[in-house]
Motif scaffolding. Structure first.
Motif, mmCIF file in Angstrom:
data_model
loop_
_atom_site.group_PDB
_atom_site.id
_atom_site.type_symbol
_atom_site.label_atom_id
_atom_site.label_comp_id
_atom_site.label_asym_id
_atom_site.label_seq_id
_atom_site.Cartn_x
_atom_site.Cartn_y
_atom_site.Cartn_z
ATOM 1 N N VAL A 102 0.802 -1.219 -0.013
ATOM 2 C CA VAL A 102 0.117 0.029 0.067
ATOM 3 C C VAL A 102 0.894 1.295 0.041
ATOM 4 O O VAL A 102 2.010 1.265 0.917
ATOM 5 C CB VAL A 102 -0.868 0.195 1.114
ATOM 6 C CG1 VAL A 102 -1.652 1.461 1.338
ATOM 7 C CG2 VAL A 102 -1.835 -1.350 1.287
ATOM 8 N N SER A 103 0.428 2.097 -0.817
ATOM 9 C CA SER A 103 1.375 3.389 -1.034
ATOM 10 C C SER A 103 0.453 4.494 -0.591
ATOM 11 O O SER A 103 -0.648 4.550 -1.607
ATOM 12 C CB SER A 103 2.014 3.516 -2.325
ATOM 13 O OG SER A 103 2.668 4.689 -2.416
ATOM 14 N N THR A 104 0.574 5.301 0.211
ATOM 15 C CA THR A 104 -0.400 6.512 0.481
ATOM 16 C C THR A 104 0.231 7.633 0.166
ATOM 17 O O THR A 104 1.248 8.111 0.263
ATOM 18 C CB THR A 104 -0.663 6.532 2.121
ATOM 19 O OG1 THR A 104 0.648 6.024 2.716
ATOM 20 C CG2 THR A 104 -1.549 5.259 2.600
ATOM 21 N N LEU A 105 -0.594 8.463 -0.027
ATOM 22 C CA LEU A 105 -0.349 9.830 -0.556
ATOM 23 C C LEU A 105 -1.355 10.901 -0.009
ATOM 24 O O LEU A 105 -2.448 10.773 -0.444
ATOM 25 C CB LEU A 105 -0.220 10.171 -2.054
ATOM 26 C CG LEU A 105 0.421 11.182 -2.896
ATOM 27 C CD1 LEU A 105 1.010 10.704 -4.274
ATOM 28 C CD2 LEU A 105 -0.293 12.654 -2.713
ATOM 29 N N ASN A 106 -0.994 11.810 0.778
ATOM 30 C CA ASN A 106 -1.862 12.749 1.290
ATOM 31 C C ASN A 106 -1.986 13.870 0.300
ATOM 32 O O ASN A 106 -0.923 14.583 -0.193
ATOM 33 C CB ASN A 106 -1.183 13.313 2.583
ATOM 34 C CG ASN A 106 -1.769 12.554 3.793
ATOM 35 O OD1 ASN A 106 -3.139 11.930 3.653
ATOM 36 N ND2 ASN A 106 -0.979 12.207 4.813
ATOM 37 N N LEU A 122 1.125 8.475 -8.486
ATOM 38 C CA LEU A 122 0.841 7.137 -8.168
ATOM 39 C C LEU A 122 0.944 6.222 -9.287
ATOM 40 O O LEU A 122 1.355 5.136 -9.137
ATOM 41 C CB LEU A 122 -0.696 7.151 -7.566
ATOM 42 C CG LEU A 122 -0.708 6.866 -5.992
ATOM 43 C CD1 LEU A 122 0.443 7.018 -5.125
ATOM 44 C CD2 LEU A 122 -1.949 7.597 -5.430
ATOM 45 N N GLU B 92 4.359 11.343 6.120
ATOM 46 C CA GLU B 92 4.213 10.995 4.580
ATOM 47 C C GLU B 92 4.539 12.592 3.865
ATOM 48 O O GLU B 92 5.080 12.483 2.766
ATOM 49 C CB GLU B 92 2.504 10.898 4.364
ATOM 50 C CG GLU B 92 2.605 9.469 4.630
ATOM 51 C CD GLU B 92 0.910 9.140 4.337
ATOM 52 O OE1 GLU B 92 0.537 8.006 5.188
ATOM 53 O OE2 GLU B 92 0.441 9.813 3.628
ATOM 54 N N ASP B 93 4.089 13.441 4.260
ATOM 55 C CA ASP B 93 4.373 14.629 3.411
ATOM 56 C C ASP B 93 5.669 14.897 3.583
ATOM 57 O O ASP B 93 6.065 15.321 2.522
ATOM 58 C CB ASP B 93 3.454 15.749 4.180
ATOM 59 C CG ASP B 93 1.721 15.703 4.351
ATOM 60 O OD1 ASP B 93 1.572 14.801 3.365
ATOM 61 O OD2 ASP B 93 1.147 16.496 5.043
ATOM 62 N N ARG B 96 7.318 12.520 0.945
ATOM 63 C CA ARG B 96 6.955 13.063 -0.437
ATOM 64 C C ARG B 96 7.722 14.349 -0.587
ATOM 65 O O ARG B 96 8.340 14.456 -1.987
ATOM 66 C CB ARG B 96 5.546 13.203 -0.477
ATOM 67 C CG ARG B 96 4.565 11.935 -0.251
ATOM 68 C CD ARG B 96 4.278 11.176 -1.626
ATOM 69 N NE ARG B 96 3.706 9.966 -1.209
ATOM 70 C CZ ARG B 96 3.647 9.132 -1.941
ATOM 71 N NH1 ARG B 96 4.088 9.031 -3.359
ATOM 72 N NH2 ARG B 96 2.806 8.106 -1.785
ATOM 73 N N VAL B 102 5.832 6.330 -0.079
ATOM 74 C CA VAL B 102 5.612 6.062 1.244
ATOM 75 C C VAL B 102 4.774 4.662 1.241
ATOM 76 O O VAL B 102 3.824 4.842 0.688
ATOM 77 C CB VAL B 102 4.854 7.107 2.100
ATOM 78 C CG1 VAL B 102 4.723 6.332 3.791
ATOM 79 C CG2 VAL B 102 5.906 8.308 2.044
ATOM 80 N N SER B 103 5.231 3.876 2.002
ATOM 81 C CA SER B 103 4.600 2.375 2.111
ATOM 82 C C SER B 103 4.066 2.027 3.347
ATOM 83 O O SER B 103 5.010 2.101 4.298
ATOM 84 C CB SER B 103 5.461 1.165 1.482
ATOM 85 O OG SER B 103 4.633 0.094 1.434
ATOM 86 N N THR B 104 3.071 2.167 3.649
ATOM 87 C CA THR B 104 2.650 1.831 5.271
ATOM 88 C C THR B 104 2.087 0.345 5.236
ATOM 89 O O THR B 104 1.592 -0.310 4.789
ATOM 90 C CB THR B 104 1.333 2.769 5.422
ATOM 91 O OG1 THR B 104 0.554 2.796 4.485
ATOM 92 C CG2 THR B 104 1.732 4.343 5.496
#
Lengths: 339, 339
Positions: A102-106, A122, B92-93, B96, B102-104
């Motif tokens: 899982v790759s998260t992006l805010n 992404l 995360e921010d 990036r 970022v992998s959670t």
DNA sequence: TTGTAAGCGTTATCAT
DNA sequence: ATGATAACGCTTACAA
């Protein structure tokens, strides 16, 4: 220190396994991918070599050649909101359970450019699919217009739109809690809404308006909030001046808590002078004073269903159709009867 | 439908760019990696071709050959806690912003096996570094024992331990708020602690004990909680029976809110009969009734610092040394004076 | 300053 | 059922 100590040991590759097992590297690959035609004893030899060498496939190499990464992207624009945060956690768990990373992006900025850049990033990471948790109307419309090249599922999105979307039934929940106030005898009910751009805010407002209309009660122009307790407090102190209402439905619990605080500071008693209800059922909702009547949503289940839908899309399977999740009313002391 | 419509167009590669620009693919690579010796006009031609083709480097190929992924892993074991969640967002921010993905990975089970598997999974994904948000003592000790092959930074960890660690100063915060109670004239102060395994719980308890000892006040055996409001409520109703104390320091705000509810239901007034204070300064803390005295922590800053430390380790640079973040006391009405 | 060649670790294709 | 060979798209040598 020995002279070679700084030399990082190379990880064993598929060829090392092949050599040890006395087969070709291709055969090892077949074992890895559970190819049907392979002799059991060959397979056993290979598996043996794999465990002896503690071999792990190189994911980057696999991603390169298959052009799939076994990774799901989460695009979120919901800093600190309780609901989305809960859903994200369950999305991660469900994805990992299916073997996906899982790759998260805010998203800190929800301008069309920022959204576009986020999606492209992404895609660059080769995610196989994207879960969009960006409840803002704007985000969703940008997404529709940009022909995303990978499957994506959008949460908390107005039903009936193009992209596959999923959430608990916000309109029904809002209706339910407004009906509750009406059943308590309230006839003048205000709504402290969420930000204009948020889809959930619109849905909850619609539920409120529908309920009042069907009951032939007067509606008031909703007050636009920003989801925060601080705004709720401010609204409470302001609203206390006009006394043309007996109940307020706040679009989320956090604003409701601030609102109660504002009312209290202005000398109003809850629920004797005014009833307050919220939405979400955050963990402290049952413990504030007075305990908050609210709408409970099953955020984790939303997350799990989302992953199932997205994976079906990715795999080209029949996409399961879920009914909207039914929210549940939690009646507590903050809403009293007006009899 | 045209016969070729199903054929997924191949993304342009470095060689396509090279052909269009009339150079070798290596030259394109040099432009991409900002190699110093390259003629400006060649560079311009290449950049031109890149934008014409809308070329994007294939991250998987790059990861394969460099064996670095430009990805940071976040290993968390803190489902729904407010503080860690805030830190994760800022991690995360910050990551990036430095060009890292970022992998959670959420840990639902903190057994040594699960922890080991989680770390291995992250390593398999070729993350360049790992941020560990697993405040349980157990997790940390497992990590120390397993020789993780990539740099990692641990948040909310006891200071003075081996791994690089970082957090706000929990002991100081707990001391500060206990001292506040003492200054208000309280002499019999209870502590509703967090779970035994949590490092933060231990630190906050130590701060409490230190403050009482230095003031020559009696200490009571802490009550072990689980961070939840429901437990706080339960503790409140139980504690209301014994009246040998005038103040309680709950190890987090959520328990404090439950505790106040329990006290209220048992007929105790806050702060007249008993003072309650918490820890964390969650957004509703200022708005519950009565507003909760607590300790404010700058979680986002912790996240940012963490990323800076981790990246320095990854890059082999001098690792910056930060002092512990100073938490701040937020005095509100839930703590009254006993004069 | 630029180009050529080799190789990263896998899967896909075509043999055998 | 298994093996040989060729990609995948890039970076790191080394050569010119």
């Amino acid at each position: 220190m020995s002279s070679n100590s700084s030399e990082r040991a190379r990880m064993p590759s598929i060829r090392d396994v092949a050599r040890l097992a006395g087969v070709s590297h291709q055969t090892v690959s077949r074992v890895l991918n559970e190819h049907p035609s392979i002799r059991p004893e060959t397979k056993a030899k290979v598996l043996d070599a794999i465990s002896v060498l503690d071999y792990r496939p190189n994911l980057a190499a696999r991603a390169l050649v298959t052009s799939r990464s076994n990774t799901l992207g989460i695009l979120s624009a919901t800093i600190g909101e309780f609901g989305p945060t809960s859903s994200i956690a369950s999305i991660e768990d469900a994805a990992r359970a299916e073997g996906y990373s899982v790759s998260t992006l805010n998203l800190t900025d929800s301008s069309p450019e920022a959204i576009g850049a986020a999606v492209r990033q992404l895609v660059r990471e080769h995610v196989d699919g994207i879960v969009v948790l960006a409840p803002q109307v704007r985000v969703y419309s940008v997404l529709k217009g940009m022909a995303v090249s990978v499957p994506f599922v959008s949460l908390q999105t107005a039903s009936g739109s193009d992209g596959v979307s999923l959430s608990a039934d916000q309109v029904a929940g809002a209706r339910m809690i407004t009906d509750h106030l009406i059943a308590q005898g309230h006839t003048d009910i205000l709504h402290l809404a969420g930000p204009q751009d948020w889809i959930e805010a619109e849905s909850r407002m619609r539920g409120y308006l529908d309920a009042l209309r069907d009951a032939d009660l007067p509606t008031f122009p909703p007050i636009r909030g920003d989801w925060t307790a601080d705004f709720g407090y401010f609204a409470g102190t302001e609203l206390a001046r006009r006394r043309d209402f007996t109940a307020v439905f706040a679009a989320n619990d956090v604003m409701a808590i601030g609102l109660m605080h504002g009312f209290r500071d202005a000398g109003l008693r809850i629920p004797e002078d005014v009833s307050v209800v919220g939405f979400d059922d955050i963990p402290v909702a049952a413990h504030v004073h007075p305990p908050l009547t609210t709408v409970h949503q099953d955020f984790p289940e939303v997350g799990r269903r989302t992953v199932r839908i997205l994976l079906a899309q990715i795999r080209g399977e029949q996409v399961p159709v879920f009914g909207l999740l039914a929210p549940e009313l939690r009646v507590r002391e903050s809403s009293g009867s007006r009899s």
